[in-house]
Scaffold this motif. Structure first.
Motif: not given
Length: 529
Positions: A478-504
């Motif tokens: 009952d959950v859209d599999a597309a949202i389970l992998l967070p990086q795949s929900t971002w339009k720009n993968p590089e922006n996701y990497r940048h935010q992940a580095q900030r949070l890490a």
């Protein structure tokens, strides 16, 4: 009892009238006579708290005294107040109370009769006595009330203000706890949550000394008490909402203890966020918030029709509904459950980086427990206007008394002894940070929690997440599999990497503060980057 002399042990004298253990209807009547609020349509009592509509963590103090000072985690969370300053404040408060009416409620902190502590709340206002009667565990045998002997007493006087220069406080508001004397003084704020969290702080001190893990979590169970689940998280992450499941039995919505026998609720009531409460989104909480005996704090009321508006946030976003836990149709009568099969850490990730759900190893569980990452949401504390990334150790740093490792070691022992599975569930943002992405839907989170509790998610195929080394299920019913992998929900993968580095980086910075207080290897359970 009904006599002023019953408060002599506190030094309270020359008061006008003391009302002992009034029932809910009698407290309604007293509060109305004293213009403390209004009765709304269908019966809830609506009141306002004035200037302060949330907790004041910077105005909370523990008294530095010989019986407890060696055990306390001193610092920004547990600020020290000298015994001299406490005594001075107490004497001035007692002088203020002379000639006033007082409302006393005797109750318990804790539903397990083996570990509960007797409480006495001495309130300047009837509505706060009603709050205590609603939130804490009641003594159902009224013949025992005249003989009550409290282990801790809370004196609540919101209209008494401290003098910071004279009393040693930070402002005119104060929450001061003397663990040795079993006495709490609260003044300068009418926000009822300070009463509730003072008791939680007391239990966070007492119970670990007995080998019991005190927890900032909600709890429920499925077909039997042996199918218990815990939901850790700060206010606004979904503890109350997700534990109020019509297909499971609620133990409690906020504070629990984990003993050698199982789980027990600290309270006899719930204190739910009420902003935007609706019959469709949270039907059980909505129904409980429409009953006589419920208190609605800072909720908007039409003075002509006496109908309430849960969507009005003109006073605060931290509107609250306080009601007895048995107002929910699926509540455990004794407030107790078995050892948890599943433990869920709820986080509201404002970075939009963490997955909606991931499975944690035991080391990761301890790492994320000590980290307590989330975003403070608007209204729960003074000054919070929008989600703000924060780390609250053990998902309840403002209420810890012992050093964090005390609670982490207890959790480690409990998890090892009972084989509980641990999950990290993000109820925050996906597809981008706050302001760009969207909040993960409640329906999706409910489906995730359902899959956790019924055991189906544990059987899923998992894939490793590359930034935090989290195990993410490839699919969830009952959950859209597309949202389970967070990086795949971002339009720009590089922006996701940048935010992940900030949070890490924030995770690592926070964890480094523990230094040698936690095993060095535990830091390896954190982010990979």
């Amino acid at each position: 009892m009904g006599e002023t002399s019953g408060l002599n042990y506190l030094g309270i004298r020359n008061v006008r009238e003391v009302y002992w253990n009034l029932t809910t209807p009698a407290l309604y009547e007293a509060a109305i006579r004293r213009y403390e609020g209004m009765v709304s349509h269908l019966g809830p009592f609506v009141f306002r708290t004035g200037e302060h509509t949330g907790r004041l963590p910077k105005d909370k103090f523990l008294v530095q005294e010989s019986s407890s000072q060696e055990a306390i985690w001193w610092g920004p969370v547990n600020q020290a107040l000298s015994e001299e300053s406490f005594e001075q404040l107490r004497r001035r408060l007692l002088a203020y109370l002379q000639g006033k009416d007082l409302f006393v409620q005797d109750c318990y902190g804790g539903s397990d009769p083996h570990y509960r502590i007797p409480l006495r709340i001495v309130a300047e206002r009837a509505v706060h006595a009603l709050f205590a009667r609603t939130l804490f565990v009641r003594e159902m045998d009224r013949s025992k009330l005249p003989h009550a002997k409290p282990a801790f007493t809370i004196i609540h006087a919101p209209d008494f203000h401290a003098d910071p220069g004279f009393d040693g406080t930070r402002s005119e508001a104060f929450i001061t706890i003397h663990l040795g004397k079993g006495l709490v003084l609260i003044g300068g704020t009418a926000y009822a949550g300070e009463i509730k969290k003072s008791v939680f702080t007391i239990l966070n001190y007492l119970l670990p000394l007995q080998g019991i893990l005190s927890m900032h979590c909600s709890a429920n169970f499925g077909p039997s008490p042996d199918d218990t689940a815990l939901f850790f998280g700060l206010s606004g992450t979904g503890k109350t909402t997700l534990s109020a499941d019509p297909h499971r039995t609620l133990i409690g919505d906020d504070e629990h203890g984990w003993t050698d026998s199982g789980i027990f609720n600290f309270e006899g009531g719930c204190y739910a966020k009420a902003i935007h409460l609706s019959a469709t989104g949270e039907p059980e909480i909505y129904a409980a918030s429409q009953r006589f005996g419920t208190l609605l704090e800072n909720v908007s009321l039409d003075v002509e029709t006496r109908r309430i508006d849960f969507d009005d946030e003109s006073l605060t976003e931290n509107t609250r509904s306080a009601y007895p836990v048995d107002y929910l149709p699926h509540a455990a009568a004794d407030g107790m459950g078995g050892h948890p099969k599943n433990v869920v850490f709820l986080t509201c990730d404002a970075f939009g980086v963490l997955p909606p759900v991931s499975r944690l190893t035991q080391d990761q569980a301890l790492y994320h427990f000590l980290s307590g990452y989330t975003a403070k949401v608007a209204g729960t504390e003074v000054g919070i206007r929008s989600p703000e990334a924060t780390f609250s150790t053990c998902f309840g740093a403002p209420f810890l008394v012992h050093p964090p490792k005390t609670y982490a070691e207890l959790l480690k022992k409990k998890l090892a002894a009972h084989g509980s599975r641990v999950w990290l569930v993000n109820t925050g943002w996906s597809g981008g940070p706050y302001g760009e992405g969207s909040r993960i839907s409640l329906a999706a989170t409910r489906a995730i929690v359902r899959a956790i509790c019924n055991g189906s998610l544990a059987k899923a195929d998992f894939v490793a997440e590359p930034f935090f080394d989290l195990q993410i299920p490839r699919a969830c019913p009952d959950v859209d599999a597309a949202i389970l992998l967070p990086q795949s929900t971002w339009k720009n993968p590089e922006n996701y990497r940048h935010q992940a580095q900030r949070l890490a980086a924030l995770f690592r910075e926070h964890f480094a503060r523990f230094g040698s207080d936690v095993p060095a290897d535990l830091a390896k359970a954190g982010p990979l980057i």
